[in-house]
Design a protein around this motif. Structure first.
Motif, PDB file in Angstrom:
ATOM      1  N   LYS A  73       0.857  -1.185   0.000  1.00  0.00           N
ATOM      2  CA  LYS A  73       0.000   0.000   0.000  1.00  0.00           C
ATOM      3  C   LYS A  73       0.893   1.234   0.000  1.00  0.00           C
ATOM      4  N   ASN A  81      -4.736   8.756  -2.374  1.00  0.00           N
ATOM      5  CA  ASN A  81      -3.860   7.590  -2.535  1.00  0.00           C
ATOM      6  C   ASN A  81      -3.317   7.041  -1.211  1.00  0.00           C
ATOM      7  N   LYS A  82      -3.520   7.753  -0.125  1.00  0.00           N
ATOM      8  CA  LYS A  82      -3.001   7.340   1.184  1.00  0.00           C
ATOM      9  C   LYS A  82      -3.496   5.934   1.527  1.00  0.00           C
ATOM     10  N   ASP A  83      -2.534   5.031   1.786  1.00  0.00           N
ATOM     11  CA  ASP A  83      -2.801   3.645   2.195  1.00  0.00           C
ATOM     12  C   ASP A  83      -3.591   2.837   1.164  1.00  0.00           C
ATOM     13  N   GLN A  84      -3.577   3.270  -0.094  1.00  0.00           N
ATOM     14  CA  GLN A  84      -4.239   2.514  -1.164  1.00  0.00           C
ATOM     15  C   GLN A  84      -3.243   1.534  -1.787  1.00  0.00           C
ATOM     16  N   MET A  89      -2.900   1.636  -9.020  1.00  0.00           N
ATOM     17  CA  MET A  89      -2.776   3.071  -8.763  1.00  0.00           C
ATOM     18  C   MET A  89      -2.375   3.825 -10.041  1.00  0.00           C
TER      19      MET A  89
END
Length: 150
Positions: A73, A81-84, A89
């Motif tokens: 992640k 996009n945080k912790d995705q 992506m």
């Protein structure tokens, strides 16, 4: 229709398909393997698409060692996009054709979560893509060479 007219139509259609295929190869649209500029090893497969004249690039696959997280992640990213998951992506956005290069967009480095200005230049008959990420001016940055997969 006569045979002559049919032949003319068939030749015209074939010529259109051939010219489309030739033009498609003069574009970064497709699947690319990015090569780490430090280690020289492949890092990921990125699919570049075009919509309304703008290029977008999305990570499809990561090349990880067996002992590494296979589905990391983006813990250093900010915002949406945080912790995705890094796989899936979008890392390239907003690049537009400008003569022999594509610029005006950005590239995200999931390793550090930072977003940089970016430009792309096709090389070696569109088999390689020089990808430059930079802050301010293109000479203040770093480049990677991506190799066309398809």
């Amino acid at each position: 229709m006569t045979h002559k007219k049919i032949s003319t139509v068939v030749i015209g259609v074939l010529a259109a398909f051939i010219s489309f295929a030739v033009c498609a190869q003069d574009s970064p649209v497709g699947l690319w393997k990015n090569i780490d500029d430090v280690t020289g090893k492949p890092k990921a497969l990125i699919r570049i698409t075009e919509n309304n004249g703008e290029l977008t690039g999305k990570i499809e696959k990561l090349f990880k060692e067996a002992n590494e997280d296979q589905n990391p992640k983006c813990d250093k990213c900010e915002g949406a996009n945080k912790d995705q998951p890094v796989i899936g992506m979008v890392i390239l956005k907003g690049l537009k054709k400008d003569d022999d290069e594509y610029n005006g967009g950005t590239i995200l480095d999931p390793a550090n979560g930072k977003i940089y200005k970016s430009k792309l230049v096709l090389e070696e008959g569109a088999k390689k893509l020089n990808v430059r990420g930079y802050i301010g001016f293109p000479w203040l940055g770093r480049s990677q060479v991506w190799v066309r997969e398809q």
